[in-house]
Every structure is written in structure tokens, then in C-alpha cells.
Design an enzyme around this catalytic site. Structure first.
Site, PDB file in Angstrom:
ATOM      1  N   SER A 472       1.217  -1.156   0.498  1.00 18.79           N
ATOM      2  CA  SER A 472      -0.174   0.224  -0.020  1.00 18.79           C
ATOM      3  C   SER A 472       0.884   1.232   0.101  1.00 18.79           C
ATOM      4  O   SER A 472       0.732   1.803  -1.060  1.00 18.79           O
ATOM      5  CB  SER A 472      -0.766   0.016   1.192  1.00 18.79           C
ATOM      6  OG  SER A 472      -0.431   0.028   2.384  1.00 18.79           O
ATOM      7  N   ASP A 473       1.286   1.730   0.717  1.00 18.27           N
ATOM      8  CA  ASP A 473       2.124   2.654   1.071  1.00 18.27           C
ATOM      9  C   ASP A 473       3.604   3.363   0.181  1.00 18.27           C
ATOM     10  O   ASP A 473       3.393   3.982  -0.249  1.00 18.27           O
ATOM     11  CB  ASP A 473       3.173   2.586   2.197  1.00 18.27           C
ATOM     12  CG  ASP A 473       4.552   1.769   2.939  1.00 18.27           C
ATOM     13  OD1 ASP A 473       4.009   0.721   1.623  1.00 18.27           O
ATOM     14  OD2 ASP A 473       4.730   1.366   3.801  1.00 18.27           O
ATOM     15  N   CYS A 474       4.159   1.221  -0.263  1.00 14.33           N
ATOM     16  CA  CYS A 474       4.881   1.208  -1.564  1.00 14.33           C
ATOM     17  C   CYS A 474       4.326   2.042  -3.189  1.00 14.33           C
ATOM     18  O   CYS A 474       4.867   3.075  -3.872  1.00 14.33           O
ATOM     19  CB  CYS A 474       5.951   0.296  -2.234  1.00 14.33           C
ATOM     20  SG  CYS A 474       7.011  -0.221  -0.632  1.00 14.33           S
ATOM     21  N   GLU A 477       4.198   5.785  -2.506  1.00 18.99           N
ATOM     22  CA  GLU A 477       5.169   6.684  -2.093  1.00 18.99           C
ATOM     23  C   GLU A 477       5.391   6.734  -3.965  1.00 18.99           C
ATOM     24  O   GLU A 477       5.601   7.844  -4.710  1.00 18.99           O
ATOM     25  CB  GLU A 477       5.987   6.180  -1.545  1.00 18.99           C
ATOM     26  CG  GLU A 477       5.356   6.136   0.288  1.00 18.99           C
ATOM     27  CD  GLU A 477       5.873   7.350   0.417  1.00 18.99           C
ATOM     28  OE1 GLU A 477       5.247   8.618  -0.176  1.00 18.99           O
ATOM     29  OE2 GLU A 477       5.032   7.762   2.303  1.00 18.99           O
TER      30      GLU A 477
END
Length: 743
Positions: A472-474, A477
């Protein structure tokens, strides 16, 4: 010391230092060997990174050593001194000047992603039992790394490089050294063995250690608590079904259950018989392995097994396995597990999720299809993608790299600092953009639902497209980096609106009922699955959890996307953001802090949380919770202006001050205060002076304490953070308070 006789390789080497023709490997007077670091090369093919040791003059001439190679190996880079920085942007530019030389041809940056001390054993034991040849240079440098990371006081190894010595770390790395040729009478081995015996011997290791000892044939399978593949036959609706577990736990349990069910063991030989004497405190034939299933040393017992798990294990050992386990069910379970292993191998091109299930999958393929099979050969090719060489030797990374993650943060830092408009940096940033374009996943995996995989079309992973797992965060970002750079005139629109929308579609599937976001997929199982946590050395490992860091990253990506595409799924995005921000608010503690799960610890989570609140207009000026968060940080600012907390914060859940301020954590807090709109620049000036003061003349920052964490108890390195977050912090300060002289 118990059973000190009958060891193999007794004689100590006493040859004088000499240079061998085999790749210029040198040995000193006592036989300690070292490779010639000028002959190592890092190869990066579309983000897949492997180290190679060149042995001939022809090879060396054809493949010159790069600046990045030298840096990662701890050699002199030869990069020049830069004009002394007096302002934040001058310091940021110097840092970027140094870091730009480390960019690899595909456009990404590489780094060590080490820290855990239980990863090398997975690979080395697998190579040994599958009789996979290990290059001499690898053997030498793996041994060098383990000796370098041996606790100088007690001779042991811990769960991670900064952790206290444990049975897990000591027994497994002892085995690695012996398998690679270390003598049982080497003083360092003797010291490690003495500590291991003091702790009760290898029978007091955790579950994963006992599994590998059984695979080697050193211990009987009775020592290992049950890992029945029959669990995979549970209907999907059952709350305990393995597909509901956290991805890393279930992908380790999957091949482990196959090997356990087969009770496969490597035939004993002289070395493993000797290890039987070395690792235990009594003769192996006298050990009742069954009685030690639950034996574990206090240093390893971070998450004690629950009464429920102990009861289940008792029933499996004493009732199910001997009396009720029908052969037809065993075959059905093993066949299903084998199919899932094959799907994992196919969907990751044999890279696998990580360096634990990768070696285990290799072993499953070896058992099922034989040593010369295509699957085993492919695993042998891909396992080296996890290896890394540095000045201390060769280690095993926590994944096959940090390529997408670090590249995305570098782009964001450059845009924030205003460097993206500078023609000097445009070629570097264009290559970085091209790398992110190449690494976006463009299709779903084969048999997505049947293999329990999260949607990935449009997503980015942590490392490479080849590894192939949505994070999710990769994804967030990387998408932010793409949008930030493509929004600047002069940069090509490499990733179309349709592809950006596909990324958003994936992100909108990642929210939990709480409003928060997990890492690889939404939470699938109930919290009480932690009662079945058999790993012992890790906490919060059985299911996905909400994380302020992941949630913030997704909120930021959605906000930025909406600014550019206000009409695309606007109601879904608005609802998602409202619930996500409310989750972040509720996760704040009474003292104003947030607990971090992927970085150390409160400084890391606080940076992300305040970014999320700022994205919806909640700042120091209008929010009491933001003011409370700022005060939490200000109360912990150190004498030199910096911040620093140790990994103990992650283990204990309370802020534990480091004895020295840390450049990376100081940058995180500066970013947090700037996101919050803190009105006084003085604490920030003091902090940035500290960061600038530690910068080397060539623009580099030296490595300090470890930065990352997973599962509360295991730390992991993010060495590129000292460039990306410092550049971002100084860029944000200059934008807010001006590029004023600080030094």
C-alpha cells in the site's frame, strides 16, 4: 565444555599470508581469509541486483568497478570535496551530488537491507542440503560478516545486528559458519559454543531454528512443533484458515508445512554428526527431543506461545498424528500446498516474497522434483538476488532490495527541495522516473483468487515488478513521486492517466473497516489469530494490522491525485480519506505520539501522521492534537539539537532515548514539525545545524544506528534514508523559512 572431542577440522591453519590465483583471495597467518574487494561488481538488470566476484584480468578489464560498487563495499569512492555548505539547500545539494553517483543504470538506487540475523541460515542450510555449490568468495565473505557481527562480549548473535545474543541467532549462525568450513576449534567458534551451552543448547531455540535443525538431520522432527499442511484444507470461510494470515507468515508456513509433513531430512555425515555434539549439552542419543518441543530460552521468547496453541500442538502430536491422520488427507493437503508453492514461484519468477520462504520453496522443489529439475535450477539462480556485499562481508537482505521505495523517496525529496527544475539533476531524475515506469505492475497474477493474492494491476511493490507483491505505501509513494515529477514542465508523461487511475483503484481496495490501511492487503483474519503465533521471536505476526505510516502514504497519494483528477472516483476517495484520517486521529496516544511499525519508531510514525493531518488542513495553528504532537517531539530534543531513539522503543512501546542523536530520526522530526506548521524556526535551525555538521566534505552522511523494524522485535537497515529524508527536510525548511545561513 561438553563433548569437545571428536570435532572435525581440528588443526588450526598457520600458513603465512599468501595470495592465491583464485580471484586474489588472501589469508593471514592464522588462516583468516578475505577476498579482494576491488574485484566485486554489482549487476543491476531491471532492478534485479546480484553481486559478482571477478577472477581474471580479462573480466576486470571488461567490467570496471563503479563508484556505487566502491561505496557499497566500503572502499574509497574518490569523489571530490565540495564547497562547504552554509545553508540548508547547499547542504542538500551536496548530499544529492554524492548520492547521484550511486544511481544504477536502470535508474534506481541500491543498498544493504540487512539487520536480521536469521536470514543467512535459511539460504546456507538450503544450499547445503540441496548440495548446491557455493562459490569460495561467498563462503569467505559470509564467514567474515558473521564474525564481524559476533557479539564481542559473549560471542553470540541476536535476532538482529543490534539485539542481545539469543539461542536462535547463536545456534543458526554457528551452524552456518561450520557448514562453510569454520573449524570447531576456532576461538570465536569456541566462544559461541560456550554461550550456546550456557543458554541450554540448541533445544532452547524457537520454532524456526528447530525446523532447520530437523532439516539438517541434526535433531529429530519430534523437536519441532507441528506444522500440518492439513490447515490449508480448511474452508475459506473458517476464521483460522491460513489464507487469512499475514502474507509473510502464511508464505513461510506454506513450504514449511510440506517439509514437515514429509519429515524430510538430509542424511547425516561427519560434519552434521559433529554438530550434534557441538550444539547440545548432552549426547544426542540421550536427548528426548519430544520433551523439548516447547523449550525456549527467555531471550528468544518475545511472544510466548498461548495456552491455546500449546493445547492444539499437544492434540496434534499425541492424537491427530499417531491415530487419526489418514493418508488420503495427507496426500490431498500436500498436493494443494505444492500447487500453491508452484503458483508463488510462477508469480514471482522464482524470486518469492522474501528470503525465508524463498529457500524453503527451493527445498520443497528439491524434495518434490529432484536436484536437476527446472524449478530447483531457477531457485538457485534467483536466491543470490537476496545477497549483499559490504565492507564487513556478505549478508542476506530482508527482501530482494528496496529499489522502488528508495527511488520514490529520492524523487520526492528532489522536487520538494526545488532540484527537479535544475537541468543539472534532470537526467538523474528522468532515469528514476523511467525506473518507476518500468516497475509498475501491469497485470494480475495467474489464478489470483485461488492463490489468495491481492489485486496488483497498477500497483508498485517494495523492490521490483518481478517480485510482484502489492504494497500500500510503496504504491502510494511511487505514485506521488510520479505525479510530482510529471507535473513539472519538461518531464515526459511516461505513466499515463489511465495507469495512475489503476494505481488508485488498487489503493481503494486496501482500507480496513477501522479506516486504516495495512501493508500488503487488507486485514483478513481476526486478532485472536495471534493466539496461534508459533514464531515466538516476533509479535503481531499472524494477521495484517493497520499502520499510521501506510495509511498516511495512501491519504497523501489520494489527495495529490484528486488535485490532478478531481472527477475520478471522487466520492470513493473522499469517503476513504475521511475514514483514514479519523483512524490516524484515534491512533494518537495521550502524550501526542504515534507508534511506528516500520521505522524506529515514534519519530517515524509521527512524521507520517502529521503529514496526513496536514493534507486535510489540520495544523499547529488550528489543532490541539497537532500541538500536542509537536510538544511530544520538542520535549525530547537533545542537547545538540537532534533527536534519537533506540530500537527498544519498538520492543517496549515507549520512547527510549538513544545515547546519541541520529541524523535520520532528526530529519524525520524536522519534516514532522514542518508539516505541522510549527511556528518557531529555532528548534529546526538547531536540528539542521546538527545534520549539516555531520555531513562529510564530499556530501556524504555516515551510517549511524539502524533505522527500520518489523514485527516489533526485529530491526532492519534503510541506509539510503540518510540521504533522502535529510534532503527533503532541508528543502522543506528552505521553502518555509528561507535558505538562510545556519553554519
Amino acid at each position: 565444555m561438553a563433548h569437545s572431542k571428536n570435532f572435525v577440522n581440528r588443526q588450526a591453519k598457520e600458513e603465512v599470508a599468501e595470495k592465491h590465483t583464485n580471484g586474489h583471495i588472501t589469508a593471514n597467518a592464522v588462516g583468516e581469509q578475505k577476498t579482494d574487494y576491488s574485484q566485486w561488481r554489482l549487476k543491476d538488470e531491471d532492478g534485479c541486483q546480484t553481486w559478482h566476484y571477478l577472477e581474471t584480468d580479462e573480466e576486470l578489464k571488461a567490467w570496471p568497478q563503479s563508484t556505487a560498487d566502491k561505496y557499497h563495499l566500503g572502499l574509497e569512492t574518490g569523489l571530490p570535496k565540495l564547497p562547504a555548505a552554509k545553508t540548508p539547500l547547499e547542504s542538500a545539494a551536496n548530499g544529492l551530488s554524492f548520492f547521484s553517483h550511486l544511481q544504477l543504470p536502470p535508474g534506481n538506487w541500491a543498498c544493504e537491507y540487512g539487520g536480521p540475523m536469521f536470514l543467512l541460515p535459511c539460504a546456507v542450510i538450503t544450499w547445503y542440503v540441496t548440495e548446491t555449490p557455493v562459490p569460495e568468495a561467498w563462503k569467505i565473505e559470509i564467514k567474515n560478516y558473521l564474525y564481524a557481527r559476533q557479539n564481542p562480549k559473549d560471542g553470540g548473535w541476536g535476532l538482529h545486528i543490534e539485539g542481545e545474543s539469543s539461542v536462535f541467532g547463536t545456534s543458526m549462525n554457528y551452524v552456518v559458519l561450520r557448514l562453510l568450513g569454520a573449524s570447531a576449534e576456532d576461538p570465536r567458534i569456541i566462544k559461541a559454543r560456550g554461550l550456546l551451552h550456557k543458554m541450554g543448547g540448541a533445544v532452547y531455540g524457537p520454532h524456526w531454528a528447530k525446523f532447520w535443525l530437523a532439516v539438517l538431520g541434526i535433531a529429530g522432527w519430534d523437536l519441532v512443533n507441528p506444522v500440518p499442511p492439513e490447515f490449508w484444507l480448511l474452508p475459506d470461510w473458517v476464521p483460522l484458515a491460513p489464507w487469512r494470515w499475514w502474507i509473510h507468515m502464511r508464505m513461510v508456513f506454506l513450504p514449511m508445512s510440506y517439509v514437515y509433513s514429509k519429515r524430510w531430512q538430509y542424511p547425516l555425515n561427519d560434519l552434521t554428526r559433529s554438530l550434534q555434539q557441538e550444539l547440545f549439552t548432552e549426547p544426542v542419543e540421550q536427548i528426548n527431543f519430544l520433551s523439548h518441543r516447547n523449550s525456549i530460552h527467555v531471550k528468544d521468547n518475545y511472544h510466548p506461545k498461548s495456552w491455546l496453541l500449546n493445547s492444539v500442538n499437544w492434540a496434534l502430536v499425541n492424537v491427530w498424528n499417531p491415530y487419526l491422520r489418514p493418508n488420503f488427507l495427507v496426500k490431498k493437503a500436500e498436493d494443494w500446498v505444492w500447487w500453491l508453492v508452484q503458483e508463488e514461484d510462477h508469480n514471482t519468477e522464482y524470486t518469492n516474497l522474501g528470503p525465508v520462504n524463498g529457500p524453503m520453496n527451493t527445498l520443497v522443489c528439491y524434495i518434490k522434483e529432484g536436484p536437476d529439475s527446472y524449478s530447483v535450477q531457477e531457485h538457485r539462480k534467483t536466491l543470490p538476488e537476496f545477497l549483499w556485499v559490504k565492507g564487513e562481508g556478505m549478508l542476506m537482505n530482508g527482501t530482494n532490495g528496496v529499489q522502488v521505495w528508495d527511488t520514490a523517496f529520492l524523487i520526492q525529496a528532489c522536487v520538494t527541495a526545488g532540484f527537479a527544475q535544475d537541468q543539472k539533476w534532470k537526467p538523474m531524475l528522468l532515469k528514476a522516473l523511467e525506473f518507476l515506469e518500468a516497475q509498475q505492475m501491469r497485470e494480475e497474477v495467474r489464478e489470483q483468487k485461488r492463490s489468495y493474492r491481492q489485486s496488483r494491476k497498477g500497483a508498485w511493490g517494495f523492490s521490483t515488478k518481478k517480485q510482484g507483491y502489492t504494497v500500500s505505501d510503496c504504491t502510494s509513494e511511487a505514485l506521488k513521486a510520479v505525479m510530482m515529477l510529471q507535473n513539472i514542465p519538461g518531464y515526459p508523461q511516461l505513466i499515463s492517466a489511465d495507469r495512475q487511475q489503476q494505481a488508485i483503484d488498487v489503493l481503494l481496495t486496501m482500507q480496513n473497516a477501522s479506516g486504516g490501511c495495512a501493508s500488503y492487503e487488507p486485514t483478513r483474519g481476526p486478532v485472536y489469530l495471534e493466539w496461534l503465533n508459533a514464531a515466538e521471536v516476533f509479535g503481531r505476526i499472524m494477521i495484517e494490522y493497520d499502520y499510521p505510516e501506510c495509511t498516511t502514504a495512501v491519504v497523501g497519494a489520494l489527495s495529490m491525485f484528486t488535485d490532478r483528477f478531481p472527477d475520478y472516483r471522487s466520492s470513493h476517495i473522499a469517503d476513504f480519506k475521511a475514514r483514514a484520517v479519523e483512524y490516524i486521529r484515534t491512533e494518537q496516544r495521550a502524550d501526542g505520539s504515534w507508534y511506528g511499525s516500520w521505522g524506529i519508531c515514534f519519530t517515524y510514525a509521527g512524521m507520517f501522521a502529521l503529514e496526513a493531518l496536514a493534507s486535510v488542513g489540520e495544523t499547529y495553528e488550528n489543532s490541539e492534537r497537532v500541538r500536542l504532537a509537536c510538544q511530544f517531539f520538542l520535549d525530547r530534543q537533545m542537547e545538540d539539537g537532534g533527536w534519537g531513539e533506540t530500537y527498544k522503543s519498538c520492543e517496549s512501546g515507549t520512547y527510549c532515548q538513544h545515547e546519541q542523536s541520529q541524523v535520520v530520526q532528526t530529519a524525520w522530526v524536522c519534516i514532522a514539525l514542518l508539516e505541522a506548521g510549527y511556528p518557531d524556526p529555532e528548534p529546526l535551525k538547531k536540528a539542521l545545524k546538527m545534520i549539516m555538521g555531520r555531513q562529510c566534505a564530499n556530501g556524504e552522511w555516515k551510517q549511524e544506528a539502524i533505522e527500520g523494524v518489523f514485527n516489533k522485535s526485529c530491526m532492519i537497515s534503510y541506509p539510503n534514508y540518510k540521504f533522502t529524508f535529510t534532503i527533503k527536510a532541508m528543502g522543506m525548511f528552505a521553502k518555509k523559512w528561507g535558505n538562510i545561513e545556519l553554519l
